[in-house]
Design an enzyme around this catalytic site. Structure first.
Site, PDB file in Angstrom:
ATOM      1  N   THR A 163     163.601  37.648  40.890  1.00 12.76           N
ATOM      2  CA  THR A 163     163.442  36.588  41.893  1.00 12.76           C
ATOM      3  C   THR A 163     164.799  36.090  42.370  1.00 12.76           C
ATOM      4  O   THR A 163     165.054  35.967  43.563  1.00 12.76           O
ATOM      5  CB  THR A 163     162.612  35.427  41.311  1.00 12.76           C
ATOM      6  OG1 THR A 163     161.282  35.884  41.122  1.00 12.76           O
ATOM      7  CG2 THR A 163     162.610  34.231  42.240  1.00 12.76           C
ATOM      8  N   CYS A 185     152.767  37.173  39.908  1.00  6.68           N
ATOM      9  CA  CYS A 185     153.447  36.080  40.586  1.00  6.68           C
ATOM     10  C   CYS A 185     152.569  35.443  41.647  1.00  6.68           C
ATOM     11  O   CYS A 185     152.893  34.413  42.198  1.00  6.68           O
ATOM     12  CB  CYS A 185     154.744  36.557  41.213  1.00  6.68           C
ATOM     13  SG  CYS A 185     155.849  37.210  39.983  1.00  6.68           S
TER      14      CYS A 185
END
Lengths: 398, 378
Positions: B70, B321
């Site tokens: 990320t 996610c």
């Protein structure tokens, strides 16, 4: 697609009687740097070496081979049967592959050392070129400035087809009996000087002057790291760390400020000569180039050189700083060299060092310096470590 | 336990945990400290960096350690946008990106950037013509996911990368979190920025890296002490970095000899799954060797997942996610899958440790569960 690497020797192929020795040490080195690739097979002939890949990706092997002195050119190749159809077919596959890289023009060069093969080079040139042209689009022949040269070499055991050539490191393979002592400071120049010395087939050992606590562990680490980079080119290197604090302090206290640098370098030269004598090195290499900074004027060189009658090799003597920096980047020492740690030359740097020192003055001042004692003390305190080309500390962690 | 959720995270190798522990215990000094202990740790970090660089075929200075995929994606995308906004404010990505990219672009849009979201075909690939059409002189970045984390589709990054280089001055970022060691590519010769995450290759969470081509400049998102060549400040996560190097080395070794085997395994079990008449395959034919995505229309995927977990088998619905939202998967929708099928998707993701026996058990239990649930729902 590629199944072979062809290694061409260049300069050593010319060296008549010594050739066998040169080629043997080259082969040893090639085997050593490629030892991690278990499947490959290295064979040699009088003018080249052939590496059979057995499925191994050629790229990482080429990276390693480019560190080997004595290699002039490297090509990746496809091996075809001794059969014109097979040669044509594989040439076509190769050129189609090249087209994906945007190649627009090519030419074919055939060499036929194997005269048993029934087709003449000129005929094969035309045959292969024509076949490739007929079976591809947007590809034309340009004999003067082709994007790619398709080379076909017809040998006794098959035909090698290649079009991807790259430069090797050049120079000569290392001869273990030719040993030279490199004065390695940690700056940009001396590692380059070491590299160029090794390039001429010489084995180096390195000497470094360490003045704790004025110079830190990290500046020593920096020199070890530089040595390790050099070891990638010539194999393991012995590094001699000289305890230099006392000599520097004595010079700083006893000698006139403007001569302290000149005399420090004379001391370094004396100590290096002694270590060279002990280890069997036959010359000393430094990173000096002419007229660059205070210590590298011709007067300085004259005064410093007085204390040794060993040959002092200065491979950088005529080079500009930018050229030295370019080599240093190429051989991957630059990023280490610019790490900002003090070395023994900068710690006690006088404000106005003499740029034109004279031998007689240096000799006069040195009468008040316990030279033999200092040299003896430094030499007896030398710590010698072997820097391996493959580092293995932290091996358990990484 | 049969663990088939390796796209969400992988089980760390024992050696990785051991390296982490030893580093945290023995090498706790700050690598920026001038004393010997600091120097030693600095050296350890440098060697870890060197080892990773050589495994990936890049240079040491091109490796920027981050906190994971990320952060790497955020740094690549926002870092490029902020650094090069004077040159243009147009960005290109696809409709099937990972949330960390997607949301970065959404934020940038709010800040006045113009983003093109390229559509994908049934194979999950963007079209070259669309890309060529989208590139303008204001385009500063193209960012694409190499291997899609939900369905395993593969973006042809080699070809797309050469188009970008040929037609524009835009930088090219590739999210290779799912592709590394699974799908071969020339990613480092075509891309300027490449994201990786350690816990997807049996390393630990909280560690990742961004490979940034030399001479490419980025606006750092974290400023401070200037670590990582000024691009990512913050005291180095030394145990994380060391364990990442360890994980990558072990993983790449396995990958070299097993990638074909894994792909054969995938194909074999895709065929077996397709024999179950309730199953509809979502994974395209050309796909990564470790991801199988299918739907069982009419059965809520959560229910299937819980039925399987009763048997100690772990699969997932979609990207971990994004799994907290109830929306149908944006990836499947973009691939042209209907809403009812897209909200009934199950993802099975393999590792180099997955065995046929495990997949047989999974298949058996899945079939049983489907039949049982169908009876209940009838």
């Amino acid at each position: 697609m590629y199944d072979h690497i062809i290694v061409r020797y260049g300069e050593i192929a010319l060296k008549g009687k010594n050739r066998k020795g040169f080629i043997n040490s080259l082969k040893k080195r090639v085997k050593k740097v490629t030892s991690e690739f278990e499947n490959i097979i290295v064979t040699q002939s009088f003018d080249r070496m052939v590496i059979k890949l057995n499925g191994q990706d050629p790229e990482p092997i080429l990276v390693k081979l480019k560190t080997v002195f004595g290699i002039h050119k490297l090509s990746v190749a496809v091996k075809a049967e001794l059969d014109l159809e097979d040669i044509k077919e594989k040439s076509l596959t190769l050129m189609r592959n090249q087209q994906t890289e945007g190649i627009k023009t090519f030419k074919v060069t055939v060499k036929r050392p194997n005269k048993q093969f029934p087709h003449r080079s000129q005929d094969m040139n035309r045959e292969i070129g024509g076949y490739v042209l007929r079976n591809t689009e947007n590809l034309t022949v340009d004999v003067h400035h082709p994007d790619r040269e398709l080379r076909v070499e017809v040998k006794n055991d098959g035909a090698f087809i290649s079009c991807d050539h790259s430069e090797g490191a050049g120079g000569l393979p290392t001869n273990q009996d030719n040993k030279v002592m490199l004065m390695l400071s940690g700056g940009i120049d001396s590692p380059v000087a070491g590299y160029l010395t090794m390039k001429r087939g010489v084995k180096i050992e390195a000497v470094h002057f360490h003045s704790p606590p004025f110079t830190s562990e990290r500046s020593r680490q920096k020199v070890e790291d530089l040595t390790r980079v050099l070891a990638r080119y010539g194999g393991d290197i012995r590094l001699h760390i000289v305890p230099f604090t006392n000599t520097q302090k004595t010079i700083h206290n006893e000698m006139p400020d403007n001569y302290s640098m000149t005399i420090m370098r004379r001391m370094m030269m004396r100590i290096t000569e002694r270590i060279a004598e002990q280890t069997g090195a036959l010359a000393i290499t430094t990173g000096e180039s002419l007229g660059q900074v205070a210590s590298q004027t011709i007067q300085s060189m004259n005064t410093i050189n007085e204390v040794t009658n060993y040959p002092v090799l200065r491979p950088l003597i005529s080079m500009d700083k930018v050229d030295i920096m370019n080599i240093s980047r190429e051989i991957n020492t630059y990023d280490i060299s610019i790490r900002p740690y003090e070395d023994c030359c900068t710690v006690f740097l006088p404000e106005a060092p003499k740029t034109r020192p004279k031998r007689e003055h240096a000799n006069k001042f040195e009468q008040y310096l316990p030279i033999d004692e200092l040299v003896e003390e430094a030499v007896s305190g030398v710590e010698t470590i072997v820097i391996k080309e493959n580092e293995d500390d932290f091996a358990d962690l990484l | 336990m049969i663990y088939l959720d390796n796209s969400a995270t992988t089980q760390p190798y024992d050696e990785v945990i051991a390296a982490f522990k030893k580093t945290a215990f023995d090498y706790f000094a700050n690598p920026s400290s001038l004393h010997r202990k600091g120097g030693e740790v600095e050296r350890l970090v440098r060697q870890a960096r060197r080892s990773i660089a050589s495994l990936l075929g890049v240079e040491e200075e091109e490796v920027i350690f981050t906190s994971g995929g990320t952060e790497s994606n955020n740094l690549a995308i926002k870092g490029t946008a902020f650094e090069h906004m004077k040159r243009g404010k147009h960005l290109i990505t696809s409709q099937t990106e990972h949330a960390s990219s997607m949301e970065s672009f959404r934020q940038l849009e709010k800040m006045g950037f113009d983003v093109t979201y390229l559509p994908v075909d049934g194979e999950g690939q963007v079209s070259k013509d669309d890309l060529v059409e989208a590139l303008t002189k204001d385009t500063i970045l193209v960012s694409l996911l190499h291997v899609n984390n939900e369905v395993g589709s593969i973006q042809p990054i080699n070809e797309l990368g050469s188009i970008i280089k040929e037609k524009s001055r835009a930088l090219f970022h590739v999210d290779d979190v799912q592709g590394v060691g699974k799908v071969a590519s020339d990613v480092h010769s075509v891309a300027d920025l490449v994201s990786y995450s350690a816990h997807k290759f049996h390393g630990l969470k909280g560690s990742g890296l961004l490979v940034k081509r030399k001479n490419v400049s980025l606006f750092p998102l974290l400023s401070g002490g200037g670590q990582e060549n000024e691009f990512r400040s913050g005291t180095e996560n030394v145990p994380g970095i060391v364990s990442t190097a360890k994980a990558l080395r072990l993983y790449m070794q396995k990958s070299q000899s097993n990638v074909k085997k894994l792909n054969d395994l995938k194909i074999k079990y895709i065929e077996k799954l397709e024999e179950i008449k309730e199953v509809v395959m979502n994974t395209p034919t050309k796909s990564a060797p470790h991801i199988i995505n299918f739907s069982v229309p009419g059965i809520k995927p959560e229910v299937l997942i819980h039925a399987l977990e009763e048997k100690d088998i772990y699969v997932s619905t979609r990207s971990a996610c994004s799994s907290r939202t109830a929306e149908p998967s944006h990836v499947l929708t973009a691939l042209g899958v209907s809403n009812s099928r897209a909200s009934a998707a199950i993802r099975v993701s393999l590792s180099y440790e997955t065995t046929e026996q495990e997949l047989d058990v999974f298949l058996l239990e899945l079939t049983k569960a489907i039949h049982k649930l169908k009876e209940v729902m009838r």
